[in-house]
Design a protein around this motif. Structure first.
Motif, short mmCIF file in Angstrom:
data_model
loop_
_atom_site.label_atom_id
_atom_site.label_comp_id
_atom_site.label_asym_id
_atom_site.label_seq_id
_atom_site.Cartn_x
_atom_site.Cartn_y
_atom_site.Cartn_z
N VAL A 274 0.99 -1.25 -0.03
CA VAL A 274 -0.06 -0.26 -0.01
C VAL A 274 0.96 1.22 0.23
O VAL A 274 1.68 1.31 1.05
CB VAL A 274 -0.95 0.14 1.01
CG1 VAL A 274 -1.87 1.38 1.19
CG2 VAL A 274 -1.84 -1.37 1.35
N GLU B 93 -4.29 -0.28 -8.88
CA GLU B 93 -4.90 -1.46 -8.22
C GLU B 93 -5.42 -2.40 -9.30
O GLU B 93 -5.11 -3.54 -9.01
CB GLU B 93 -5.94 -0.83 -7.19
CG GLU B 93 -6.09 -1.75 -5.88
CD GLU B 93 -6.85 -1.34 -4.97
OE1 GLU B 93 -7.06 0.00 -5.04
OE2 GLU B 93 -7.50 -1.91 -4.34
N SER C 202 -1.36 -0.67 -4.42
CA SER C 202 -2.54 0.35 -4.26
C SER C 202 -1.99 1.70 -3.64
O SER C 202 -0.78 1.43 -3.29
CB SER C 202 -3.85 -0.21 -3.32
OG SER C 202 -3.23 -0.50 -2.19
N GLN D 158 -2.82 4.78 -0.97
CA GLN D 158 -3.85 5.23 0.12
C GLN D 158 -3.45 6.73 0.50
O GLN D 158 -2.42 7.06 0.74
CB GLN D 158 -3.62 4.57 1.39
CG GLN D 158 -4.36 5.04 2.68
CD GLN D 158 -4.27 4.12 3.92
OE1 GLN D 158 -3.14 3.57 4.16
NE2 GLN D 158 -5.14 4.29 4.85
#
Ligand code: BDP
Length: 331
Positions: free
Chosen positions: A33, A58, A66, A68
């Motif tokens: 992440v 993603e 991914s 965040q």
């Protein structure tokens, strides 16, 4: 009893070794992440472009990578974001070239007052060879510990105050907040005001309490930070057209595979053009909202400010004369 303990310990060790064995190591490499940060709130063009980039990343990696997003100064101001990205605590940071100048001096050419004729000139420069060279220089600079991924637009900065400003005389005695870079304080002083460097997060209070009399920014920032509620005159000084950069932590970058690096670079390029169309729409919308919110837009004779700020361009620009000439010649 003793034997049993030994057995359990050995079992634990075996289990631990098992956990570190190939399948889980691969799993650890698989999911990552990437933390991203921006001083602006969700929905702001720079934030939205990176959020969309995350969704694409993603999808392209089946969830392995991914993004965040930590928006709205949750991780501090841009100076803090730069430091966190350098340490690898943050992977993606969207930073104005303003606070990047003290990290990589050559970037300061973009921070000079009136260095670009207008926004379209600035776009041609960042979209062309100079833009790529500057990103590469940022990446190659050992002090930066960052990878320059792409550019983003931040339009034109204009001075906002409680009184109209038509020329340098109107700025006399007015304390105007500038971003953290000596060039900007000197620019404001040359424009007739009194420049004060201060973090973006402190500005609303400083305007409210009269610690500063005004500030300068593009229409979307002036609107979304609610500064227009306190300073009602938006004076079209157009003294700075500063692009922004999406940087990646070099420390994290070096752990990624060449394929992942190439994918992130490609998606960053797409984010650059997506941000631009979101930006143009938001500038137009912001001007409408600002006027509806009671802001008076003041026309300014920019030539006077251009001439007044020549000493700043000379002082900080002379060492980059060849680059400045190439910028000037970009059509
Ligand atoms: C905004 C930039 C943001 C800066 C801010 C400022 O988007 O990166 O932090 O100005 O004035 O336009 O500090």
């Amino acid at each position: 009893m003793l034997n049993r303990t030994r057995f359990v310990v050995a079992g634990t060790v075996l289990a631990a070794v098992g956990m570190l064995a190939v399948p889980s190591l691969a799993a650890a490499q698989q999911k990552m992440v990437l933390k991203a940060s921006d001083v602006h709130a969700l929905g702001y063009p720079t934030v939205e472009a990176v959020v969309r980039m995350g969704k694409k990343l993603e999808a392209a990696t089946d969830g392995r990578l991914s993004i965040q997003m930590f928006p709205a100064m949750q991780l501090g101001g841009e100076k803090e974001m730069i430091e966190q990205a350098q340490l690898g605590a943050l992977q993606l940071a969207r930073i104005s070239v303003g606070p990047m100048g003290p990290v990589v001096d050559e970037l300061n050419v973009f921070n000079l007052p009136f260095v670009f004729r207008d926004e379209s000139h600035m776009r041609k420069v960042i979209d062309g060879p100079i833009g790529q060279e500057m990103l590469d220089k940022l990446t190659a600079n050992p002090n930066s510990r960052l990878v320059g991924l792409c550019w983003m637009d931040a339009g034109t900065r204009n001075v906002y105050t409680k009184k109209p400003v038509k020329g340098p005389g109107d700025l006399k005695g007015q304390k105007i907040r500038m971003m953290g870079n000596p060039i900007f304080v000197e620019t404001m002083n040359a424009m007739g005001g009194s420049g004060m460097s201060m973090g973006f997060s402190e500005l609303y209070n400083a305007l409210q309490t009269g610690v500063v009399d005004g500030a300068e920014n593009n229409p979307p920032s002036y609107l979304t930070q609610n500064h227009y509620q306190i300073t009602k005159y938006y004076n079209l000084t157009g003294h700075l057209i500063i692009p922004e950069i999406l940087v990646f932590s070099k420390r994290t970058w070096d752990t990624l595979s060449a394929q992942d690096q190439a994918l992130i670079k490609k998606l960053a390029q797409e984010a650059q053009s997506e941000q631009r169309s979101l930006w143009d729409a938001m500038v137009a919308d912001s001007m409408v909202k600002l006027k509806a919110g009671g802001v008076t837009v003041v026309d300014v004779d920019r030539k006077v400010f251009f001439e007044a700020t020549k000493p700043v361009r000379d002082k900080y620009g002379s060492k980059y004369a060849a680059l400045l000439k190439r910028i000037e010649d970009t059509n």
